[in-house]
Design a protein around this motif. Structure first.
Motif, PDB file in Angstrom:
ATOM      1  N   UNK A  93       0.856  -1.189   0.000  1.00 60.92           N
ATOM      2  CA  UNK A  93       0.000   0.000   0.000  1.00 60.92           C
ATOM      3  C   UNK A  93       0.890   1.236   0.000  1.00 60.92           C
ATOM      4  N   UNK A  94       0.741   2.113  -0.978  1.00 58.60           N
ATOM      5  CA  UNK A  94       1.583   3.305  -1.042  1.00 58.60           C
ATOM      6  C   UNK A  94       1.361   4.223   0.154  1.00 58.60           C
ATOM      7  N   UNK A  95       2.461   4.789   0.653  1.00 54.01           N
ATOM      8  CA  UNK A  95       2.356   5.781   1.715  1.00 54.01           C
ATOM      9  C   UNK A  95       3.576   6.685   1.687  1.00 54.01           C
ATOM     10  N   UNK A  96       3.395   7.861   2.238  1.00 57.86           N
ATOM     11  CA  UNK A  96       4.484   8.822   2.433  1.00 57.86           C
ATOM     12  C   UNK A  96       4.418   9.306   3.867  1.00 57.86           C
ATOM     13  N   UNK A  97       5.577   9.612   4.418  1.00 56.24           N
ATOM     14  CA  UNK A  97       5.675  10.191   5.759  1.00 56.24           C
ATOM     15  C   UNK A  97       6.147  11.620   5.570  1.00 56.24           C
ATOM     16  N   UNK A  98       5.361  12.571   6.058  1.00 60.70           N
ATOM     17  CA  UNK A  98       5.707  13.985   5.920  1.00 60.70           C
ATOM     18  C   UNK A  98       6.090  14.545   7.285  1.00 60.70           C
ATOM     19  N   UNK A  99       6.976  15.529   7.256  1.00 62.08           N
ATOM     20  CA  UNK A  99       7.406  16.164   8.486  1.00 62.08           C
ATOM     21  C   UNK A  99       7.815  17.605   8.209  1.00 62.08           C
ATOM     22  N   UNK A 100       7.623  18.452   9.187  1.00 62.00           N
ATOM     23  CA  UNK A 100       8.093  19.835   9.095  1.00 62.00           C
ATOM     24  C   UNK A 100       9.560  19.946   9.477  1.00 62.00           C
ATOM     25  N   UNK A 101      10.145  18.879   9.994  1.00 60.10           N
ATOM     26  CA  UNK A 101      11.544  18.897  10.389  1.00 60.10           C
ATOM     27  C   UNK A 101      12.397  18.889   9.132  1.00 60.10           C
ATOM     28  N   UNK A 102      13.115  19.960   8.903  1.00 58.07           N
ATOM     29  CA  UNK A 102      13.820  20.125   7.629  1.00 58.07           C
ATOM     30  C   UNK A 102      15.328  20.266   7.768  1.00 58.07           C
ATOM     31  N   UNK A 103      15.878  19.942   8.913  1.00 56.09           N
ATOM     32  CA  UNK A 103      17.313  20.125   9.112  1.00 56.09           C
ATOM     33  C   UNK A 103      18.149  18.923   8.691  1.00 56.09           C
ATOM     34  N   UNK A 104      17.498  17.819   8.377  1.00 59.22           N
ATOM     35  CA  UNK A 104      18.222  16.608   7.992  1.00 59.22           C
ATOM     36  C   UNK A 104      17.753  16.103   6.631  1.00 59.22           C
ATOM     37  N   UNK A 105      18.664  15.452   5.930  1.00 61.39           N
ATOM     38  CA  UNK A 105      18.341  14.787   4.670  1.00 61.39           C
ATOM     39  C   UNK A 105      17.425  13.601   4.981  1.00 61.39           C
ATOM     40  N   UNK A 106      16.623  13.206   4.012  1.00 62.75           N
ATOM     41  CA  UNK A 106      15.686  12.103   4.217  1.00 62.75           C
ATOM     42  C   UNK A 106      16.379  10.796   4.606  1.00 62.75           C
ATOM     43  N   UNK A 107      17.564  10.540   4.082  1.00 61.58           N
ATOM     44  CA  UNK A 107      18.291   9.319   4.449  1.00 61.58           C
ATOM     45  C   UNK A 107      18.694   9.356   5.923  1.00 61.58           C
ATOM     46  N   UNK A 108      19.089  10.519   6.396  1.00 61.86           N
ATOM     47  CA  UNK A 108      19.440  10.666   7.804  1.00 61.86           C
ATOM     48  C   UNK A 108      18.211  10.466   8.679  1.00 61.86           C
ATOM     49  N   UNK A 109      17.080  11.047   8.252  1.00 61.96           N
ATOM     50  CA  UNK A 109      15.828  10.854   8.995  1.00 61.96           C
ATOM     51  C   UNK A 109      15.420   9.385   9.017  1.00 61.96           C
ATOM     52  N   UNK A 110      15.578   8.697   7.905  1.00 61.21           N
ATOM     53  CA  UNK A 110      15.231   7.279   7.850  1.00 61.21           C
ATOM     54  C   UNK A 110      16.067   6.491   8.855  1.00 61.21           C
ATOM     55  N   UNK A 111      17.338   6.833   8.976  1.00 60.09           N
ATOM     56  CA  UNK A 111      18.200   6.188   9.965  1.00 60.09           C
ATOM     57  C   UNK A 111      17.740   6.485  11.383  1.00 60.09           C
ATOM     58  N   UNK A 112      17.328   7.716  11.606  1.00 60.18           N
ATOM     59  CA  UNK A 112      16.831   8.120  12.920  1.00 60.18           C
ATOM     60  C   UNK A 112      15.551   7.360  13.259  1.00 60.18           C
ATOM     61  N   UNK A 113      14.632   7.255  12.283  1.00 55.42           N
ATOM     62  CA  UNK A 113      13.407   6.470  12.495  1.00 55.42           C
ATOM     63  C   UNK A 113      13.754   5.003  12.775  1.00 55.42           C
ATOM     64  N   UNK A 114      14.754   4.483  12.046  1.00 53.54           N
ATOM     65  CA  UNK A 114      15.146   3.086  12.191  1.00 53.54           C
ATOM     66  C   UNK A 114      15.639   2.739  13.582  1.00 53.54           C
ATOM     67  N   UNK A 115      16.265   3.689  14.252  1.00 56.06           N
ATOM     68  CA  UNK A 115      16.737   3.437  15.627  1.00 56.06           C
ATOM     69  C   UNK A 115      15.580   3.104  16.559  1.00 56.06           C
ATOM     70  N   UNK A 116      14.398   3.599  16.244  1.00 53.36           N
ATOM     71  CA  UNK A 116      13.219   3.314  17.051  1.00 53.36           C
ATOM     72  C   UNK A 116      12.431   2.121  16.541  1.00 53.36           C
ATOM     73  N   UNK A 117      12.954   1.448  15.491  1.00 52.22           N
ATOM     74  CA  UNK A 117      12.270   0.277  14.973  1.00 52.22           C
ATOM     75  C   UNK A 117      11.382   0.543  13.774  1.00 52.22           C
ATOM     76  N   UNK A 118      11.329   1.792  13.316  1.00 50.54           N
ATOM     77  CA  UNK A 118      10.495   2.146  12.159  1.00 50.54           C
ATOM     78  C   UNK A 118      11.339   2.053  10.887  1.00 50.54           C
ATOM     79  N   UNK A 119      11.012   1.125  10.030  1.00 46.25           N
ATOM     80  CA  UNK A 119      11.734   0.991   8.768  1.00 46.25           C
ATOM     81  C   UNK A 119      10.996   1.804   7.712  1.00 46.25           C
ATOM     82  N   UNK A 120      11.606   2.923   7.326  1.00 45.68           N
ATOM     83  CA  UNK A 120      10.992   3.802   6.331  1.00 45.68           C
ATOM     84  C   UNK A 120      12.038   4.119   5.273  1.00 45.68           C
ATOM     85  N   UNK A 121      11.756   3.771   4.045  1.00 50.94           N
ATOM     86  CA  UNK A 121      12.653   4.084   2.938  1.00 50.94           C
ATOM     87  C   UNK A 121      12.743   5.609   2.802  1.00 50.94           C
ATOM     88  N   UNK A 122      13.946   6.156   2.630  1.00 47.98           N
ATOM     89  CA  UNK A 122      14.074   7.614   2.494  1.00 47.98           C
ATOM     90  C   UNK A 122      13.208   8.203   1.383  1.00 47.98           C
TER      91      UNK A 122
END
Length: 160
Positions: free
Chosen positions: A46-75
């Motif tokens: 099922x297609x989905x996107x995760x949006x955020x107002x946090x703009x200080x990090x690249x999407x790959x960095x954010x994906x890594x940050x999400x991953x530390x909490x167990x959330x696997x999200x492709x950048x």
């Protein structure tokens, strides 16, 4: 809402746009059920996107940050204000020089685009003041004070 009510409400929905803060994570931790919900969306294709107002990090960095909490999200599924701006400038202003005021990691969103260094931007107001296509997409307060007063007297037609 009962299971049948939820199915009825979602009939015809082809994808989801999920806000990160308060929907998937809160205070840096996944909300209960978020890990399983994203896994289910991914497993079912099922297609989905995760949006955020946090703009200080690249999407790959954010994906890594999400991953530390167990959330696997492709950048590629993450949309930030910076990534949306980079996508817009790539199509609306291809090859044009851009002066981007953003954190260094976030500037990676503009990969392949012509970014001006601060020294180059300091030399640009004369040229930019005559450029009817100029749009100030965003500015850090300290840079805004330096650039905008130099533009105003030159060309009142420049939008800010």
């Amino acid at each position: 809402m009962a299971q049948n009510g939820l199915r009825t409400a979602l009939r015809g929905v082809r994808g989801f746009v999920l806000d990160a803060d308060g929907v998937i994570v809160l205070r840096g931790q996944p909300l209960p059920g978020a890990v399983d919900a994203l896994r289910t969306l991914q497993d079912r294709g099922i297609p989905f996107r995760v949006v955020t107002n946090f703009s200080q990090l690249h999407r790959a960095t954010l994906a890594g940050w999400f991953g530390k909490g167990g959330l696997t999200i492709d950048p590629g599924r993450i949309i930030t204000g910076t990534s949306a701006t980079a996508a817009y400038t790539a199509t609306a202003h291809p090859g044009r020089p851009l002066f981007v005021l953003a954190a260094e990691d976030a500037r990676r969103e503009f990969e392949g685009q012509h970014l001006l260094a601060a020294e180059e931007a300091d030399a640009a107001p004369e040229r930019l003041g005559r450029d009817r296509d100029l749009r100030l997409l965003g500015a850090a307060p300290d840079r805004e004070e330096r650039l905008l007063p130099r533009l105003e007297p030159r060309d009142p037609g420049v939008e800010r």
